[in-house]
Design a protein around this motif. Sequence first.
Motif, short mmCIF file in Angstrom:
data_model
loop_
_atom_site.label_atom_id
_atom_site.label_comp_id
_atom_site.label_asym_id
_atom_site.label_seq_id
_atom_site.Cartn_x
_atom_site.Cartn_y
_atom_site.Cartn_z
N LYS A 34 0.84 -1.21 0.00
CA LYS A 34 0.00 0.00 0.00
C LYS A 34 0.87 1.25 0.00
O LYS A 34 0.58 2.23 -0.69
N LEU A 35 1.94 1.22 0.79
CA LEU A 35 2.82 2.40 0.88
C LEU A 35 3.57 2.61 -0.43
O LEU A 35 3.71 3.74 -0.91
N ALA A 36 4.04 1.52 -1.03
CA ALA A 36 4.77 1.64 -2.31
C ALA A 36 3.84 2.22 -3.38
O ALA A 36 4.25 3.05 -4.19
N ASN A 37 2.57 1.81 -3.35
CA ASN A 37 1.61 2.27 -4.36
C ASN A 37 1.30 3.76 -4.28
O ASN A 37 0.83 4.34 -5.25
N ILE A 38 1.55 4.39 -3.13
CA ILE A 38 1.28 5.84 -3.05
C ILE A 38 2.58 6.64 -3.15
O ILE A 38 2.61 7.84 -2.89
N GLY A 39 3.68 5.97 -3.50
CA GLY A 39 4.91 6.71 -3.80
C GLY A 39 5.92 6.80 -2.67
O GLY A 39 6.92 7.49 -2.77
N VAL A 40 5.66 6.07 -1.55
CA VAL A 40 6.66 6.05 -0.47
C VAL A 40 7.87 5.28 -0.97
O VAL A 40 7.74 4.27 -1.65
#
Length: 334
Positions: free
Chosen positions: A190-196
């Motif tokens: 989820k975090l990778a998908n929002i650009g983290v």
Amino acid sequence: MDHIEHALSTGQARAHGFEDITFVHQSLPNLSTSQIDLRTTLGELSLSSPIFINAMTGGGGKATLKINEALAIVAKECGIAMAVGSQMAAIKDSRERPSFEIVRKVNPNGVIFANLGSEATVEEAKQAIDMIEANGLQIHLNVIQELVMPEGDRDFTNALKRIEQIVQQVEVPVIVKEVGFGMSKETALKLANIGVKIVDVGGFGGTNFARIENERRLRMLTYFNDWGLTTTASIVEVSQTVPLSVIGSGGLQNALDIAKALALGASAVGFAGYFLKLLLEEGIESLIEEIGNLHSDLAMIMSALGAKTIEQLQCVPLVIRGETHHWLTERGFD
Ligand code: FNR
């Protein structure tokens, strides 16, 4: 101050899973200890050491100012990065600012991370960064701690949306971190998908905020005391699922723990409770000496393994046994 007191007295559990990891001895490492290079990168950040002081304190007046000042001196002396504790108190009340600002004053050129919870808005995130001229912003996820805290939050909606807005609108790298309950592959995705780009797994096995908060309530929620993913399982779950920079943290206490965290896929390692205990019980000089020893011991271990750089250490062969092996197999990792 309550947190510090209970963090010291509940102690470090050492249930992080590092005992399940064994390096495979190499008889022909073909390098000299003088060739070891401890530099590393986290997203776009370059660090001269993989070790850093993780978020602990700030706000709460003179006592925490003294602790942050001491930690900043240590960070400067040892050439390591440092995070401050949650700055929300100082955003709400400017009288709390000095205990954070001291960190930048002491260490004008060091790498320093700001810190807020996932309830923060973009405006608050910018204020936290400006307050200490931060090189990065940590956003902590601490649902279990909040639930056990008598005065804690009960509404965890829209955290991902707020983090996404912060990632898009602040000018420094954002590190999303747990605080001792570990991070799953689902959360990392989820975090990778929002650009983290950087996550700190904050694994189970060291400082235990369920136990700490339970000490502060009459009817204890003991079912959360053993809740979470161990540090070793978390590092593998996250680093094998998403192409993020991973920080291994949660219960680290020695150079072998560090080497194992890096070999499992972390690019840097955070220390909180163990460093705080050493600082408060034995003083600044002891903590500086210990970090010097951690650096030289890590170089020894890397020499034995034939790993000249952190990147090479991330690829050395190792064997995973016991609970960690069982967990990772159940979770679909070979
Ligand atoms: C913390 N931690 C923490 N984390 C955070 O993001 N913001 C904070 O304000 C605090 N405050 C805090 C206070 C104290 C006294 C301790 C010991 C810890 C959590 C810390 O950064 C880390 O994630 C966990 O403590 C797990 O690491 P250790 O302690 O097992 O090395």
